[in-house]
Design a protein around this motif. Structure first.
Motif, PDB file in Angstrom:
ATOM      1  N   HIS B 480      -2.272   6.151   8.001  1.00 11.60           N
ATOM      2  CA  HIS B 480      -1.048   5.355   6.976  1.00 11.60           C
ATOM      3  C   HIS B 480      -1.833   4.178   6.506  1.00 11.60           C
ATOM      4  N   ILE B 481      -3.076   3.838   6.820  1.00  8.72           N
ATOM      5  CA  ILE B 481      -4.094   2.967   6.060  1.00  8.72           C
ATOM      6  C   ILE B 481      -4.371   3.359   4.816  1.00  8.72           C
ATOM      7  N   ASN B 482      -3.395   3.223   3.695  1.00  9.20           N
ATOM      8  CA  ASN B 482      -4.012   3.525   2.520  1.00  9.20           C
ATOM      9  C   ASN B 482      -3.176   2.742   1.369  1.00  9.20           C
ATOM     10  N   GLU B 483      -3.732   2.592   0.172  1.00 10.37           N
ATOM     11  CA  GLU B 483      -3.182   1.878  -0.822  1.00 10.37           C
ATOM     12  C   GLU B 483      -1.619   1.724  -1.088  1.00 10.37           C
ATOM     13  N   GLU B 484      -1.224   3.065  -0.872  1.00 21.04           N
ATOM     14  CA  GLU B 484       0.216   3.145  -1.256  1.00 21.04           C
ATOM     15  C   GLU B 484       1.157   2.485  -0.208  1.00 21.04           C
ATOM     16  N   GLU B 485       0.821   3.031   0.908  1.00 20.18           N
ATOM     17  CA  GLU B 485       1.439   2.568   2.105  1.00 20.18           C
ATOM     18  C   GLU B 485       1.489   0.988   2.091  1.00 20.18           C
ATOM     19  N   ILE B 486       0.694   0.286   1.927  1.00 25.68           N
ATOM     20  CA  ILE B 486       0.289  -0.965   2.029  1.00 25.68           C
ATOM     21  C   ILE B 486       1.113  -1.785   0.925  1.00 25.68           C
ATOM     22  N   MET B 487       1.022  -1.146  -0.257  1.00 29.71           N
ATOM     23  CA  MET B 487       1.677  -1.884  -1.295  1.00 29.71           C
ATOM     24  C   MET B 487       3.293  -1.704  -1.102  1.00 29.71           C
ATOM     25  N   LEU B 488       3.865  -0.549  -0.422  1.00 27.21           N
ATOM     26  CA  LEU B 488       5.067  -0.224  -0.370  1.00 27.21           C
ATOM     27  C   LEU B 488       5.863  -1.176   0.591  1.00 27.21           C
ATOM     28  N   HIS B 489       4.954  -1.494   1.737  1.00 31.91           N
ATOM     29  CA  HIS B 489       5.293  -2.730   2.678  1.00 31.91           C
ATOM     30  C   HIS B 489       5.232  -4.007   2.275  1.00 31.91           C
TER      31      HIS B 489
END
Lengths: 324, 497
Positions: B480-489
């Protein structure tokens, strides 16, 4: 790249005031045959020691980024209290124990000075009042207290022994000079060799960095005001001992200016963060020689302030040039 | 080839006999976006400071619009159409937008300020920049990105032909960077020339037409960005092949060393809970204003905690001051290096031992011990300095950061909070810092990394905490540590806010 210049500037900071003093010394020796007489030189040293002692404490305050304008008034108030205490203690201890009464008054004077300094320190740290304002206030308060207690007159000591403390000599060196030099050595060691000295510079240099570095910023600044209070205590004791009295109106007047001037001429910047006790001693002696020379050359005393002012402004201008 | 706006011929600059720029020959065309890249101390800032009149070149000639010029000072530079937008903005917080834009060149009518005209002109300028900033707004109420817009508007108000931007994107969010780039392209369309200095090679590639690589004051190459990828840029900057940027991640132990429960700070943080394990790197991601620095400051006792509890190695602790934090072996490397990290008027020794000074003194400071210990850090971190007595104001950003690191490290912390550890430093120094953090966790130190660079967060962290507006929106692990997940959160589209 700019490293070399920094080293050069560092040396200037250290030796600039000393070189200026040396030049002044040579000029004075040429201008007046009496200047180099031992008695005259010791006189100069004794004259500068009263404000010089205070300038030592003032150096700490200025390094921490503060200022203390109240020291002159504090001299009058502490001196008055010292003499009242001495007179009282002589009554209590009896005539045979006069020396003990003097010692007692000395200790009381120093503690009282420390207490007045603590008052300034508390207002500035806990009360968050700008040092200039807080000490401007206490400058008025201390003077007024001295005037009130002394009924605007002179506090006179009943002791015959007390003047011995002020006039006495150790190895031909007047007592206040011994104290001045002794304190200067202690203060210099504190500044350069102890944690507290380092913290003083850190706090004066950038209080936020100091805070983030787990330094107790308020405590450090508070102690500097207590310290200057202690030096005022010493100065007041020896000044009142010399005169065997203390004037509530003129005692210590303008001492704050001379003390601050000695610090500045000695190369400690008003902005704080760095400074040197050695420089302050040089600064104090420089002021003393200027006064002495002007007296010997018969310059009107009214003009002496002008010369002093020019020297202070000149010293700051030279420092600014160098730091650019 | 288009018309040349600025041309240098053999420009060199020396400080106290040391050459920091040598024989720079470039021609920058009208309407070009010209990138300058290089490591810290390569001479980028020195070069643009010559263009903007802050320094005089020791040797060489400068031509502007075909004529030889000698730029005396920044006022002169501005008068002929060269504006520098510095990293630290030159705006006066207490004044409003239009007053800042016309500061020093106020419009007057009959001896009085022509406020109406100034406001009108400001509105026009801001409209050209397609922003909605109100000319009457006080500067202190603007966001960083808006302040930058005002700086640009200020430059345009003086009909600048050459805009120099020094690291303009370090303080901006992704979205703000996009707006800035759109603006740069529009300015380019109007014939304004832009010199763009940046450490972010991806941005340089996307926005610049050509890029110059500087290394140790020498011009290595000037190349069209079409022909140059980021890897090649980095290679030219350091002068050798760059190996892997991030070290291999290590596995943390199960032992929890720091437990934060329901921590709140009035108006800033709400109900933050997380734990940190021994030897773990816990990344903190979020947009600017998410409250990550404030959280770190609350942990080390700079900010007053309104509610919540903290446990260090299972023991409940009260941390009310940085002093308490040091006692509990917690270190903090500030994002604001010069504001709260190091004392620039102190030398390396004074900085290195500032926190740990009690360990060097009983009554008197043991200067020899201080010197020896500092020398070890200088060797370990490869700090480039003439002597241990050199004051930090003469250091480059990267070297300052290493001293700051040594200072935080000297009390031997077990928990180390890094706040933007690589901000404003070059690729090589960055890599050194990553490897150093990795070494720390191998020794069992637990690290928190707060960073706005997602790459860094993703490349370094075992787990990632994402924050948004003072709340914790998620703790990401593994894939889950990826750019997309982080930006969504981070934007609140995902996770509990």
């Amino acid at each position: 790249m700019a490293v070399e210049t920094s080293r050069k500037r560092f040396e200037y900071e250290r030796f600039g005031p000393l070189i200026a003093l040396a030049i002044l010394f040579i000029i004075s020796a040429i201008a007046s045959p009496y200047f180099l007489q031992v008695q005259n030189l010791l006189n100069i040293m004794r004259q500068v020691s009263y404000t010089g002692i205070i300038a030592l404490g003032m150096t700490f305050v200025i390094i921490s980024g503060g200022i203390d304008l109240s020291v002159g008034s504090m001299v009058a108030l502490v001196g008055g209290v010292v003499i009242l205490t001495l007179n009282w203690a002589m009554g209590v201890f009896g005539a045979a124990a006069e020396a003990w009464a003097i010692l007692f008054a000395l200790v009381v004077g120093i503690l009282f000075g420390a207490g007045l300094g603590a008052l300034n320190g508390l207002m500035i740290t806990l009360g968050k009042i700008a040092p200039f304002i807080a000490t401007l206030g206490t400058m008025a308060i201390f003077r007024s207290m001295a005037l009130y207690i002394g009924s605007a007159g002179v506090f006179r000591s009943q002791s015959n022994l007390f003047p011995e403390l002020g006039m006495g000599k150790i190895l031909e060196i007047p007592n206040p000079v011994v104290v001045f030099i002794g304190l200067a050595i202690i203060f210099s060691v504190i500044l350069k060799q102890t944690r507290y000295g380092r913290y003083l510079c850190a706090v004066g240099s950038n209080p936020k960095v100091a805070k983030y570095s787990a330094i107790k910023v308020n405590l450090t600044r508070f102690i500097s005001y207590v310290t200057v209070g202690i030096t005022v205590g010493f100065s007041a004791v020896f000044l009142s001992a010399r005169l065997n009295s203390m004037s509530s109106t003129t005692g210590g007047s303008n001492y704050e200016l001379d003390a601050i001037a000695a610090v500045i001429i000695g190369g400690t910047p008003m902005t704080g963060g760095t400074g040197s006790i050695f420089g302050t001693v040089i600064g104090a002696i420089t002021l003393g020689i200027i006064n002495n020379m002007l007296n010997m050359l018969g310059v009107s005393p009214y003009l002496q302030g002008t010369v002093k002012g020019i020297v202070i402004i000149g010293a700051v201008l030279i420092q600014r040039k160098r730091s650019q | 080839m288009g018309e040349v706006l600025i041309k240098t011929s053999g420009i060199a600059k020396e400080f106290s006999g040391v050459r920091v720029l040598d024989d720079i020959n470039i021609e920058i065309e009208k309407g070009e976006i010209f990138g300058i890249i290089g490591e810290n101390g390569a001479g980028k800032s020195t070069l643009v400071k010559i263009f903007s009149g802050i320094y005089n070149p020791t040797k060489g000639k400068l031509f502007f619009e075909g004529r030889e010029v000698e730029i005396k000072d920044p006022i002169h530079a501005k008068a002929i159409g060269i504006s520098l937008i510095p990293q630290e903005f030159n705006l006066i917080n207490e004044l409003n937008v239009y007053e800042n834009i016309f500061l020093g060149s106020e419009l007057t009518g009959k001896g009085f300020l022509a406020k109406k005209d100034m406001k009108k002109r400001t509105r026009e300028l801001l409209k050209e920049l397609e922003t909605t900033i109100n000319p009457d707004e006080k500067i202190e109420r603007l966001s960083v990105a808006q302040k930058q817009m005002v700086e640009i508007a200020k430059a345009l108000a003086h009909d600048s032909k050459l805009l120099i931007m020094d690291e303009p994107t370090t303080v901006l969010t992704q979205n703000e960077i996009k707006i800035l780039f759109d603006l740069m392209r529009r300015l380019k369309g109007r014939g304004v020339t832009i010199i763009y200095i940046s450490h972010k090679l991806k941005e340089v590639k996307s926005i610049c037409d050509r890029v110059m690589v500087l290394r140790d004051g020498i011009m290595i190459s000037v190349t069209g960005t079409v022909e140059l990828d980021e890897h090649e840029m980095a290679k030219r900057m350091v002068g050798r092949e760059l190996s892997q940027v991030f070290p291999e991640k290590t596995e943390p132990s199960e032992e929890v060393v720091l437990e934060v429960k329901n921590l709140s700070v009035r108006g800033l943080l709400k109900d933050i809970s997380f734990d940190l394990r021994r030897g773990e790197i816990l990344g903190f991601a979020g947009l600017v204003g998410a409250g990550r620095t404030e959280l770190a400051e609350a942990i080390i006792g700079i900010r007053k905690k309104e509610a919540g509890a903290m446990k260090v190695k299972g023991r409940t602790v009260e941390i009310k001051s940085p002093n308490d934090a040091v006692k509990n072996k917690i270190a903090y490397l500030s994002e604001d290096r010069q504001g709260s990290g190091i004392l620039i008027s102190f030398d390396i020794i004074g900085n290195t031992t500032l926190i740990s000074l009690p360990a060097y003194s009983r009554i008197l400071i043991n200067h020899r011990l201080e010197r020896e210990k500092t020398q070890k850090y200088v060797d370990k971190f490869n700090i480039r300095a003439a002597s241990l007595k050199t004051r930090l104001e003469f250091f480059s950003g990267g070297n300052q950061q290493k001293v700051s690191l040594a200072k935080s490290l000297d009390p031997e912390p077990e928990i180390f909070i890094f706040d933007e550890p690589t901000r404003g430093i070059d690729v090589n120094a960055k890599r050194e810092i990553y490897w150093f953090i990795n070494e720390l966790v191998k020794e069992g130190v637990s690290c928190i990394i707060i960073s706005s660079e997602l790459e860094e967060i993703i490349g370094m962290s075992n787990r990632v905490v994402v924050m948004k507006e003072g709340t914790l929106t998620g703790i990401l692990e593994g894939e889950h540590i990826n750019e997309e997940e982080i930006m969504l959160h981070a934007t609140g589209l995902k996770g509990v806010a």
